[in-house]
Write a protein that holds these residues in place. Structure first.
Motif, PDB file in Angstrom:
ATOM      1  N   GLU A 194       0.725  -1.239  -0.017  1.00  0.00           N
ATOM      2  CA  GLU A 194      -0.077  -0.272   0.010  1.00  0.00           C
ATOM      3  C   GLU A 194       0.871   1.254   0.226  1.00  0.00           C
ATOM      4  O   GLU A 194       1.946   1.168   0.544  1.00  0.00           O
ATOM      5  N   SER A 195       0.219   2.321  -0.478  1.00  0.00           N
ATOM      6  CA  SER A 195       1.009   3.515  -0.507  1.00  0.00           C
ATOM      7  C   SER A 195       0.088   4.781  -0.391  1.00  0.00           C
ATOM      8  O   SER A 195      -1.006   4.630  -0.921  1.00  0.00           O
ATOM      9  N   LEU A 196       0.617   5.958  -0.201  1.00  0.00           N
ATOM     10  CA  LEU A 196       0.054   7.229  -0.231  1.00  0.00           C
ATOM     11  C   LEU A 196       0.771   8.110  -1.164  1.00  0.00           C
ATOM     12  O   LEU A 196       1.853   7.819  -1.128  1.00  0.00           O
ATOM     13  N   THR A 197       0.057   9.064  -1.574  1.00  0.00           N
ATOM     14  CA  THR A 197       0.887  10.184  -2.544  1.00  0.00           C
ATOM     15  C   THR A 197       0.479  11.526  -2.185  1.00  0.00           C
ATOM     16  O   THR A 197      -0.631  11.902  -2.138  1.00  0.00           O
ATOM     17  N   ILE A 198       1.480  12.307  -1.587  1.00  0.00           N
ATOM     18  CA  ILE A 198       1.386  13.669  -1.577  1.00  0.00           C
ATOM     19  C   ILE A 198       1.911  14.529  -2.617  1.00  0.00           C
ATOM     20  O   ILE A 198       2.996  14.121  -2.937  1.00  0.00           O
ATOM     21  N   THR A 199       0.881  15.175  -3.095  1.00  0.00           N
ATOM     22  CA  THR A 199       1.777  16.225  -4.216  1.00  0.00           C
ATOM     23  C   THR A 199       1.675  17.488  -4.203  1.00  0.00           C
ATOM     24  O   THR A 199       0.643  17.978  -3.529  1.00  0.00           O
ATOM     25  N   VAL A 200       2.642  18.068  -4.296  1.00  0.00           N
ATOM     26  CA  VAL A 200       2.883  19.746  -4.525  1.00  0.00           C
ATOM     27  C   VAL A 200       3.290  20.256  -5.570  1.00  0.00           C
ATOM     28  O   VAL A 200       3.797  19.392  -6.278  1.00  0.00           O
ATOM     29  N   ASP A 201       2.777  21.373  -5.887  1.00  0.00           N
ATOM     30  CA  ASP A 201       3.082  22.143  -7.002  1.00  0.00           C
ATOM     31  C   ASP A 201       4.822  22.300  -7.102  1.00  0.00           C
ATOM     32  O   ASP A 201       5.306  22.163  -8.499  1.00  0.00           O
ATOM     33  N   GLU A 202       5.461  22.783  -6.007  1.00  0.00           N
ATOM     34  CA  GLU A 202       6.683  22.886  -6.223  1.00  0.00           C
ATOM     35  C   GLU A 202       7.164  23.086  -4.716  1.00  0.00           C
ATOM     36  O   GLU A 202       6.538  23.023  -3.919  1.00  0.00           O
ATOM     37  N   VAL A 203       8.589  22.909  -4.594  1.00  0.00           N
ATOM     38  CA  VAL A 203       9.390  23.323  -3.259  1.00  0.00           C
ATOM     39  C   VAL A 203       9.453  24.659  -3.004  1.00  0.00           C
ATOM     40  O   VAL A 203      10.096  25.196  -3.744  1.00  0.00           O
ATOM     41  N   SER A 204       8.446  25.082  -2.082  1.00  0.00           N
ATOM     42  CA  SER A 204       8.598  26.463  -2.081  1.00  0.00           C
ATOM     43  C   SER A 204       8.494  26.690  -0.363  1.00  0.00           C
ATOM     44  O   SER A 204       8.284  25.768   0.359  1.00  0.00           O
ATOM     45  N   ALA A 205       8.903  28.014   0.237  1.00  0.00           N
ATOM     46  CA  ALA A 205       8.796  28.164   1.511  1.00  0.00           C
ATOM     47  C   ALA A 205       7.220  27.795   2.149  1.00  0.00           C
ATOM     48  O   ALA A 205       7.109  27.317   3.252  1.00  0.00           O
ATOM     49  N   ALA A 206       6.191  28.220   1.248  1.00  0.00           N
ATOM     50  CA  ALA A 206       4.968  27.825   1.635  1.00  0.00           C
ATOM     51  C   ALA A 206       4.545  26.367   1.733  1.00  0.00           C
ATOM     52  O   ALA A 206       4.004  26.040   2.560  1.00  0.00           O
ATOM     53  N   THR A 207       5.185  25.789   0.647  1.00  0.00           N
ATOM     54  CA  THR A 207       4.577  24.414   0.737  1.00  0.00           C
ATOM     55  C   THR A 207       5.474  23.581   1.707  1.00  0.00           C
ATOM     56  O   THR A 207       4.951  22.561   2.130  1.00  0.00           O
ATOM     57  N   VAL A 208       6.585  23.794   2.172  1.00  0.00           N
ATOM     58  CA  VAL A 208       7.440  23.347   3.071  1.00  0.00           C
ATOM     59  C   VAL A 208       6.695  23.631   4.373  1.00  0.00           C
ATOM     60  O   VAL A 208       6.640  22.540   5.153  1.00  0.00           O
ATOM     61  N   GLY A 209       6.380  24.726   4.707  1.00  0.00           N
ATOM     62  CA  GLY A 209       5.358  25.077   5.781  1.00  0.00           C
ATOM     63  C   GLY A 209       4.172  24.088   5.808  1.00  0.00           C
ATOM     64  O   GLY A 209       3.853  23.737   7.034  1.00  0.00           O
ATOM     65  N   SER A 210       3.814  24.009   4.830  1.00  0.00           N
ATOM     66  CA  SER A 210       2.276  23.122   4.614  1.00  0.00           C
ATOM     67  C   SER A 210       2.700  21.688   5.117  1.00  0.00           C
ATOM     68  O   SER A 210       2.098  21.072   5.915  1.00  0.00           O
TER      69      SER A 210
END
Length: 529
Positions: free
Chosen positions: A409-425
Motif C-alpha cells: 500500500e501507498s499514499l501520495t502527497i503532491t505539491v506544485d513546487e518546493v517553496s517556503a509555503a509548501t514546506v510550511g504546509s
C-alpha cells in the motif's frame, strides 16, 4: 478493468487544496468496507482533543504543560494576550535581526559582514532547521548554513574545515531550551575553542536561542553575546521549527519565513476541519492506523521524488517516532506504540531498497511525495519529447504501480513546487497527523521519557569514567584489566562498561591512558602514562 476501477477510486479519494497547492491520494490504501464509519467516533474525539489543545488545555499531562506550536503560525489563538504578543514580537525581532545582519548593521568585529552561519543544536534544534535549509537553500543565499548537530569531534572538525578561512565571518547560533543539553553545550565549547585558536572573541560572533534564565541564557548575558531569542516550554523541540529555533536560521539564510509561516497557517486551517474526508491530516492518521493495525506493525517509508526533500524523512523520524514511540498509554497501560520511519529519495530508491519493498518482507507502507515543477525554467530533452524531469515522474509512477501490483500500500502527497509555503504546509500537515494518531491510540505525543532515560544513562557512564581516571592517577605505575579496575572500584558488575570506557580512553591522547593488548581483547591491561 482494474486500472479503470483504480481511476474511479482515485477520483473518489483524492483530497485537493488549491490554497496549499497540495493534494493527497489515498486510493492505494485498501481501507476495508465500513472503516471510515467505524473510525469516525474516535476521530471526532481526536478533533475535540485537538481543539482543547489549541485552546490552552494541559495537553502534555506528564509534564503539566500546554502544547502551543500551532499558535506560532496564528498568535491570536494563544490563550493569553501576553503569549500572543511574545510570539509576534519574536517573529518581528527575527526579521529585524536577519535584515540587520544582511545589511551589515550587525557585523563581525572590524565591520566584516557575516557570510556563514553555524547552527549548534541537536534533535529538534537541528533537524528542522537542517531540513528547511536544505530544501529551500540557493547559491545566492546571503549566508551559507553549517551545522554542529552531534558531539562527534571528527564531525565538528569536518564542518570547521569546510568553513576554513571564513570563520571570522561566521555567525554562530546556539540552540538549546534548557541550555544543559550536553551535545549542544559541547558543540558550543568546540566552536568557542576554534574561534579562540584563531584569535577571535567568540562572544562577538554568538547568538543564543534558549529558555529564559536557562544555563545558556545566563552564559549569553554574562558574556555579552550579540543577541538572545526565546524558546518556550510549551513548544517541544520536534515541533519547534516554526519558532525562533527554525525561523532565525532560515531568515539569516535568506529564506522567506513569512511564506513558511503562512503555508503552515493555511494547512492548520484546513486540518481543523471536522469533516474527515476534507481533512488531510485526518486522512493521513487514518491511513497510518489502517496500515499498521493501530499498533505500529508496519514501518512508514518516505519516498520524496525530489532531491531537495531528502532530509524530510530524517525530520519525520524524530517528529513521528519520538511522538508516538511510547511504552504506556494515557491510562498507564503497557502498549509499546510507535511507527518506525525511514526513507531515501526517488529515483535513487530504484537502485537501492525498492527491490525489497516490492518482493521482500511486507512490513511497511509507503508515502510518495511528488513535486510537479521540475526546475526554474525549461529543461533540455534527454530524448525526443522527454526531459530528465519526465523520467523522474515516470519512475515515481512506475514504482507506485509496481508496489501496488504486489499488494504493497501507498499514499501520495503532491505539491506544485518546493517553496517556503509548501514546506510550511508539509511541516504543519505531519504535526497535526501525529496529534490525531496519538489520540486514536490513546498516548501522549508530547513527552519523551525514553530520551531522558538515555541522557541519565550517559551521565552515569561519564561519572564512572571520572572514577576510572582518578584510580589510574592515584595508582600510576600499575596496570589494570577491565575486571581488575572494576574490582578496585568496588563495582565488579560494571566490568563491561569499564572495558568500553578504557578502550576509548586508550584510543585517544586526551587523558593519558595507555594499553598493552592481551591475547584476548578483554584481557588487555591499561595504565596511566
Amino acid at each position: 478493468m482494474e486500472k479503470l476501477q483504480l481511476w474511479d477510486r482515485y477520483k473518489e479519494r483524492l483530497y485537493v487544496s488549491r490554497k496549499m497547492a497540495l493534494s493527497l491520494d489515498t486510493s492505494r490504501i485498501d481501507f476495508p468496507g465500513g472503516f471510515f464509519t467505524e473510525m469516525e467516533p474516535r476521530l471526532q474525539k481526536a478533533y475535540e482533543a485537538m481543539a482543547l489543545l489549541e485552546g490552552g488545555a494541559i495537553a502534555n499531562p506528564e509534564e503539566q504543560r500546554m502544547v502551543g506550536h500551532y499558535w506560532l503560525r496564528a498568535p491570536g489563538l494563544a490563550p493569553q494576550r501576553a503569549l500572543t504578543e511574545e510570539i509576534e514580537e519574536t517573529v518581528n525581532r527575527v526579521k529585524i535581526f536577519a535584515t540587520s545582519v544582511h545589511d551589515g548593521a550587525i557585523a563581525a568585529p572590524g565591520g566584516k559582514p557575516f557570510r556563514n552561519l553555524l547552527v549548534v543544536g541537536i534533535g529538534g534544534s537541528a533537524l528542522g532547521p537542517q531540513f528547511v535549509a536544505d530544501s529551500l537553500g540557493t547559491p545566492s543565499d546571503p549566508m551559507r548554513p553549517y551545522f554542529f548537530d552531534n558531539t562527534d569531534p571528527d564531525g565538528m572538525d569536518k564542518v570547521l574545515a569546510e568553513i576554513g578561512a571564513g570563520l571570522d565571518e561566521t555567525l554562530v547560533v546556539v540552540i538549546s531550551k534548557s541550555g544543559g543539553t550536553k551535545e549542544t553545550r559541547n558543540g558550543m565549547l568546540e566552536a568557542k575553542a576554534a574561534f579562540t585558536a584563531r584569535g577571535l572573541d567568540f562572544t562577538k560572533y554568538a547568538v543564543a536561542v534558549t529558555g529564559l534564565d536557562s544555563e545558556l541564557d545566563q552564559t549569553a548575558v554574562r558574556e555579552g553575546w550579540i543577541e538572545r531569542f526565546p524558546m518556550w516550554d510549551w513548544v517541544g523541540g520536534r515541533t519547534s521549527v516554526t519558532s525562533a529555533v527554525g525561523l532565525l536560521p532560515a531568515a539569516l539564510q535568506g529564506i522567506d519565513i513569512g511564506a513558511l509561516l503562512e503555508g503552515a497557517r493555511i494547512c492548520d486551517e484546513a486540518t481543523r476541519s471536522t469533516a474527515t474526508r476534507q481533512n488531510p491530516a485526518a486522512l493521513l492518521a487514518l491511513s497510518w492506523y489502517h496500515a499498521t493495525g493501530g499498533t505500529g506493525a508496519k514501518d512508514m517509508v518516505i519516498l520524496p521524488y525530489k532531491d531537495r526533500l531528502i532530509l524530510f524523512s530524517r525530520y519525520l523520524q524524530q517528529l513521528i517516532m519520538e511522538s508516538l514511540g511510547k511504552e504506556l498509554d494515557l491510562s498507564g497501560k503497557t502498549v509499546h506504540q510507535g511507527i518506525a520511519v525511514y526513507g531515501n529519495k526517488g529515483s535513487t530508491d530504484q537502485h537501492a531498497y525498492v527491490q525489497q519493498l516490492r518482493e521482500g518482507v511486507h512490513n511497511f507502507f509507503v508515502t510518495f511525495i511528488e513535486v510537479l515543477k521540475d526546475r526554474q525554467g525549461a529543461s533540455p530533452e534527454m530524448e525526443p519529447g522527454a526531459t530528465s524531469g519526465d523520467y523522474l515522474s515516470g519512475f515515481y509512477q512506475g514504482t507506485r504501480a509496481a508496489l501496488y501490483e504486489k499488494g504493497r500500500e501507498s499514499l501520495t502527497i503532491t505539491v506544485d513546487e518546493v517553496s517556503a509555503a509548501t514546506v510550511g504546509s508539509l511541516i504543519a500537515l505531519y504535526e497535526r497527523a501525529v496529534g490525531f494518531y496519538a489520540t486514536l491510540v490513546n498516548i501522549n505525543a508530547y513527552h519523551q521519557p525514553g530520551v531522558e532515560a538515555g541522557k541519565k544513562a550517559a551521565g552515569s557512564v561519564l561519572k564512572l569514567q571520572g572514577e576510572i581516571l582518578a584510580l589510574l592517577g592515584r595508582r600510576k605505575g600499575e596496570d589494570f584489566t577491565a575486571e581488575g579496575c572494576a574490582a578496585a572500584l568496588g563495582k565488579p558488575e560494571e566490568a563491561e562498561t569499564i572495558f568500553i570506557i578504557l578502550r576509548h580512553l586508550a584510543a585517544n591522547p586526551d587523558h593519558g591512558v595507555g594499553v598493552a593488548y592481551g591475547d584476548q581483547l578483554w584481557d588487555s591491561r591499561f595504565r596511566a602514562k
